[in-house]
Enzyme design. Structure first.
Site, PDB file in Angstrom:
ATOM      1  N   HIS A   1       0.951  -1.287  -0.077  1.00 12.73           N
ATOM      2  CA  HIS A   1      -0.056  -0.143  -0.149  1.00 12.73           C
ATOM      3  C   HIS A   1       0.826   1.248  -0.013  1.00 12.73           C
ATOM      4  O   HIS A   1       1.912   1.225   0.544  1.00 12.73           O
ATOM      5  CB  HIS A   1      -0.779   0.213   1.428  1.00 12.73           C
ATOM      6  CG  HIS A   1      -2.075  -1.179   1.443  1.00 12.73           C
ATOM      7  ND1 HIS A   1      -2.736  -1.571   0.329  1.00 12.73           N
ATOM      8  CD2 HIS A   1      -1.984  -2.038   2.381  1.00 12.73           C
ATOM      9  CE1 HIS A   1      -3.412  -2.492   0.664  1.00 12.73           C
ATOM     10  NE2 HIS A   1      -2.801  -2.966   2.033  1.00 12.73           N
TER      11      HIS A   1
ATOM     12  N   GLU B   1       0.049  -7.498 -15.169  1.00 10.68           N
ATOM     13  CA  GLU B   1      -1.360  -8.192 -15.352  1.00 10.68           C
ATOM     14  C   GLU B   1      -1.421  -9.120 -16.545  1.00 10.68           C
ATOM     15  O   GLU B   1      -2.089  -9.892 -16.362  1.00 10.68           O
ATOM     16  CB  GLU B   1      -2.469  -7.253 -15.458  1.00 10.68           C
ATOM     17  CG  GLU B   1      -2.854  -6.267 -14.285  1.00 10.68           C
ATOM     18  CD  GLU B   1      -3.777  -4.950 -14.471  1.00 10.68           C
ATOM     19  OE1 GLU B   1      -4.815  -5.065 -14.243  1.00 10.68           O
ATOM     20  OE2 GLU B   1      -3.198  -4.132 -15.375  1.00 10.68           O
TER      21      GLU B   1
ATOM     22  N   SER C   1       1.573  -4.562   4.027  1.00 10.23           N
ATOM     23  CA  SER C   1       0.378  -4.799   4.564  1.00 10.23           C
ATOM     24  C   SER C   1       0.336  -5.473   5.993  1.00 10.23           C
ATOM     25  O   SER C   1       1.147  -6.076   6.399  1.00 10.23           O
ATOM     26  CB  SER C   1      -0.504  -5.811   3.816  1.00 10.23           C
ATOM     27  OG  SER C   1      -1.718  -6.349   4.549  1.00 10.23           O
TER      28      SER C   1
ATOM     29  N   ASP D   1       5.950 -32.667  29.735  1.00  4.57           N
ATOM     30  CA  ASP D   1       7.056 -33.677  30.097  1.00  4.57           C
ATOM     31  C   ASP D   1       6.974 -34.946  29.561  1.00  4.57           C
ATOM     32  O   ASP D   1       6.028 -35.679  29.670  1.00  4.57           O
ATOM     33  CB  ASP D   1       6.831 -33.743  31.525  1.00  4.57           C
ATOM     34  CG  ASP D   1       7.767 -34.760  32.191  1.00  4.57           C
ATOM     35  OD1 ASP D   1       9.090 -34.864  31.662  1.00  4.57           O
ATOM     36  OD2 ASP D   1       7.620 -35.252  33.384  1.00  4.57           O
TER      37      ASP D   1
ATOM     38  N   THR E   1      17.481 -41.120  25.106  1.00  2.33           N
ATOM     39  CA  THR E   1      17.727 -42.076  25.931  1.00  2.33           C
ATOM     40  C   THR E   1      17.259 -43.492  25.677  1.00  2.33           C
ATOM     41  O   THR E   1      16.030 -43.495  24.867  1.00  2.33           O
ATOM     42  CB  THR E   1      17.481 -41.774  27.357  1.00  2.33           C
ATOM     43  OG1 THR E   1      15.993 -41.826  27.669  1.00  2.33           O
ATOM     44  CG2 THR E   1      18.233 -40.581  27.873  1.00  2.33           C
TER      45      THR E   1
ATOM     46  N   ASP F   1      15.625 -32.540  29.696  1.00  2.00           N
ATOM     47  CA  ASP F   1      14.647 -32.441  31.247  1.00  2.00           C
ATOM     48  C   ASP F   1      15.574 -32.065  32.222  1.00  2.00           C
ATOM     49  O   ASP F   1      15.299 -31.419  33.439  1.00  2.00           O
ATOM     50  CB  ASP F   1      14.018 -34.030  31.447  1.00  2.00           C
ATOM     51  CG  ASP F   1      15.020 -35.018  31.277  1.00  2.00           C
ATOM     52  OD1 ASP F   1      16.482 -34.849  31.161  1.00  2.00           O
ATOM     53  OD2 ASP F   1      14.671 -36.213  31.438  1.00  2.00           O
TER      54      ASP F   1
END
Length: 755
Positions: A253, A304, A334, A446, A522, A550
């Site tokens: 624009h 076009e 935009s 987890d 693991t 973890d």
């Protein structure tokens, strides 16, 4: 009773007036009851000016229409909706089955600065008759267009309450001035982001009249994102040969404060797109000053007629969602690029100064000085075909229910005169506990060897709700269950008044947290190597996702919620099924070059020790983990050496580490020798850690932590250097370190971003 009263009245006139009084009281009670049952509907007028604001207002309009017992909807259409060159987009409103109460032709053609001013004036001339006829209780307007400024001005002067949607944002153009002017005229505000809310408060708006709702368009785009027929939609606009993620959406624009430069950038963008040689869907610019010149540039370059381009004036929003969601890239300036595209992780190139002030996800690449074709071409090379984490900065798909709830609370009898507050700009003011909880929640996952757990976790570490399922053995079943549990939790979060800001995943093994990939897991979690957890979770939930080991998550949990809070340097050691941990150094988590730092369970304390699950020998984990203790307990039991008076083991009962610990406590010398060796191995490993990273604190976490505390302290006092002997060793007080650590990745990041 009434007969008794009448009997005491000797005068016939007194009897008559008493009877009439009783009749009036009965009628008043009846009328009051009927009024309570037939409460007047709230008359809401929604005014839309163009295709862009309709995509934001339409979900609200559907919400109002679907509650006819509470609301009466009036629709006013004006602006570029009614212009053929811009697609006569009022027809899509009629196709959505809305009755348009008034159509106002308010655009003065010319597409220059003077025409914009004249259009505002024309709208101000026509609006009073319409608003007087409709007489709405509340007028809903959106955003930052000059048409919306005319609406807000007329309504404010006619004493009509205004609800402004998407105020408080910063985009970097004249739109800012218009948006903030509408804010000062509006009585109520439904904003999209925490930062926008803070801007409104800083502009002295009454915080009790501000709703942090999220963007209404997200309600539709998130629910319609995964359509089975998306390829049919894409090919209907771009041709049968186009493939997913192999095309570009372009939408630029004019910038009304720098028209000539924005026209130049537009030409450079078109040249770069021609050279890039990808199928491109390009939308015509909006009606702002400078758009006519931009269309001339497009036609001069033959866009076009170019075989790689499809130029259109308008695309229905539900189709536009699919096109943006599956594009290889979006380019232009935009607001859709920096807002809605982030929900899909679509890569975006934002050109020039328009939108540079907005909050964005990491999918947006700004090219502020787009002064050469080569610079734009290089940006296309960098962005095209990438995928980014989905972002919910602008909404979570539940804006409309919040806005409807907000509309219900508006007291139409309260004074219309606005009052202004003067808060500190840096303060985040809120007196609504539901509102606070909504914006401060994380989804924690987890992934354990036995169970898969998901929880909704608040900012202070409170687990609002937890879900647990056995962890499936196969990869496909595990991923499917994880996605389902997370989806269930996000749905429940709305009713629990919690807004989910992101997802944190805690898993065993070696993890690349930058990519969200489990590199090698693991043995407890089979078929779980080189697994991208981040992308499927982000795509399914439209949320940013963090993944880490973890042990590292346990350290992060202590840093945010436990003993490590406020401590710059500390180590967390997990003593559970395996041995793991995390290292915090200078307030940062240490990952290492190949993401295997803090593999504390695999510190070798004996050259000839037992074999470890990692394939080596003499690791701490081979001596002190729950698996190692269980192995030794079974050995003693098989050799008939676990017996001791007071320890009863049933024949079918599985032998565990607990049996070993209980036997030692009851005086079993063999069990005591095993535990002494395990404690010594763990203590020696921690001494090595103290000598390497020199932390202030060591935190023992996991089911065996309390048992190991005293032996570890003894080994440190005997074997550590004198300078390290006084380092504190504590046991964790956190019940769910893995979940809390996963949540802390989300909460720490979003806090840093939002504040």
């Amino acid at each position: 009773m009434e007969k008794q009263l009448i009997s005491f009245c000797q005068n016939p006139h007194e009897i008559y007036y008493l009877t009439m009084q009783r009749c009036r009281e009965t009628m008043e009670r009846k009328n009051t009851a009927e009024m309570n049952q037939c409460k007047r509907k709230v008359r809401v007028c929604v005014a839309t000016c163009n295709r862009a604001d309709y995509s934001k207002l339409a979900p609200i309009m559907f919400g109002i229409k679907n509650n006819p017992e509470e609301f009466e909807l009036e629709v006013v259409v004006l602006g570029s909706h009614l212009i053929d060159d811009y697609g006569n987009t009022f027809r899509m409103i009629e196709q959505d089955d809305f009755d348009i109460g008034s159509k106002l032709h308010t655009i003065v053609r010319g597409e220059d600065e003077a025409a914009m001013v004249e259009s505002v004036g024309l709208a101000l001339v026509k609006l009073p008759d319409v608003l007087q006829r409709l007489s709405p209780d509340i007028l809903v307007i959106h955003g930052d267009r000059f048409d919306a400024l005319a609406l807000a001005t007329a309504a404010a002067l006619m004493n009509i309450r205004i609800l402004h949607v998407e105020g408080g944002e910063v985009s970097g153009t004249i739109d800012d001035s218009i948006r903030h002017a509408i804010t000062k005229l509006a009585h109520y505000h439904a904003c999209c982001t925490r930062r926008a809310e803070q801007h409104l408060i800083a502009m002295c708006e009454d915080h009790s009249r501000i709703l942090l709702a999220g963007c209404p368009s997200y309600d539709k785009l998130l629910s319609n994102n995964h359509r089975d027929d998306y390829m049919d939609i894409i090919r209907s606009w771009l041709g049968d040969k186009v493939q997913e993620s192999d095309y570009i959406v372009a939408l630029q624009h004019p910038v009304t404060t720098d028209i000539q430069n924005s026209i130049k950038i537009y030409g450079l963008m078109l040249d770069a797109l021609i050279s890039f040689n990808k199928k491109t869907l390009i939308l015509f610019p909006n009606i702002d000053a400078g758009s006519k010149e931009m269309v001339r540039v497009m036609r001069k370059k033959g866009i076009e007629q170019h075989p790689n381009f499809k130029a259109v004036k308008h695309i229905p929003f539900d189709h536009f969602i699919q096109l943006v969601s599956h594009a290889g890239c979006m380019i232009g300036n935009s607001s859709c690029g920096v807002r809605e595209a982030g929900a899909f992780g679509t890569p975006v190139i934002n050109l020039g100064s328009r939108q540079t002030g907005r909050e964005t996800g990491e999918n947006v690449l700004h090219v502020r000085d787009a002064d050469t074709q080569d610079k734009i071409y290089h940006a296309l090379e960098l962005q095209f075909g990438k995928r980014y984490p989905c972002s919910k900065i602008y909404g979570d798909g539940n804006a409309v229910p919040r806005i409807l709830k907000f509309l219900r609370t508006i007291d139409l009898n309260e004074p219309l005169q606005k009052t202004f507050c003067f808060p500190s700009v840096k303060e985040c003011i809120s007196q609504d506990i539901d509102h606070i909880l909504e914006t401060q929640s994380a989804l924690a996952v987890d992934l354990g060897g036995t169970n898969l757990r998901v929880a909704i976790v608040g900012m202070r570490g409170k687990i609002v709700k937890k879900y647990t399922q056995p962890n499936p053995k196969t990869f496909e079943a595990r991923m499917q269950l994880m996605l389902k549990m997370c989806a269930d939790a996000t749905r429940d979060a709305v009713s629990l008044n919690c807004r989910i800001l992101g997802v944190g995943v805690s898993t065993g093994g070696r993890v690349n947290p930058q990519e969200g990939v489990v590199l090698h897991s693991t043995k407890l979690i089979q078929e779980w190597s080189s697994v991208d957890l981040r992308t499927p979770l982000s795509d399914a939930l439209h949320l940013p996702v963090w993944v880490d080991n973890d042990g590292n998550c346990a350290a992060l949990a202590e840093k945010k919620f436990g003993h490590g809070k406020g401590v710059e340097n500390f180590v967390t050691v997990i003593t559970g099924t395996g041995i793991g941990g995390g290292i915090i150094q200078n307030n940062e988590l240490i990952h290492g070059t190949t993401f295997c730092a803090a593999e504390l369970g695999h510190i070798i304390v004996s050259l000839e020790g037992p074999e470890c699950s990692c394939g080596s020998r003499g690791c701490i984990e081979a001596y002190a983990s729950g698996n190692a203790l269980q192995r030794e307990a079974k050995r003693l039991h098989d050799e008939d050496l676990l017996k001791v008076e007071g320890l009863n083991i049933k024949q079918a009962e599985p032998i565990t580490a607990i049996h070993l610990i209980n036997a030692a406590r009851l005086g079993n010398n063999s069990a005591d020798a095993v535990l002494n060796k395990a404690s010594t191995a763990l203590g020696m490993g921690i001494v090595n850690i103290l000598h390497i990273v020199n932390p202030t604190l060591v935190i023992l976490s996991g089911v065996l932590a309390s048992y190991y505390l005293a032996p570890v302290q003894r080994i440190i006092s005997e074997r550590a250097l004198q300078s390290a002997q006084n380092i504190k060793v504590l046991t964790s007080e956190l019940e769910e370190p893995a979940l809390l650590g996963a949540a802390s990745m989300v909460l720490d990041y979003t806090t840093r971003r939002l504040l």
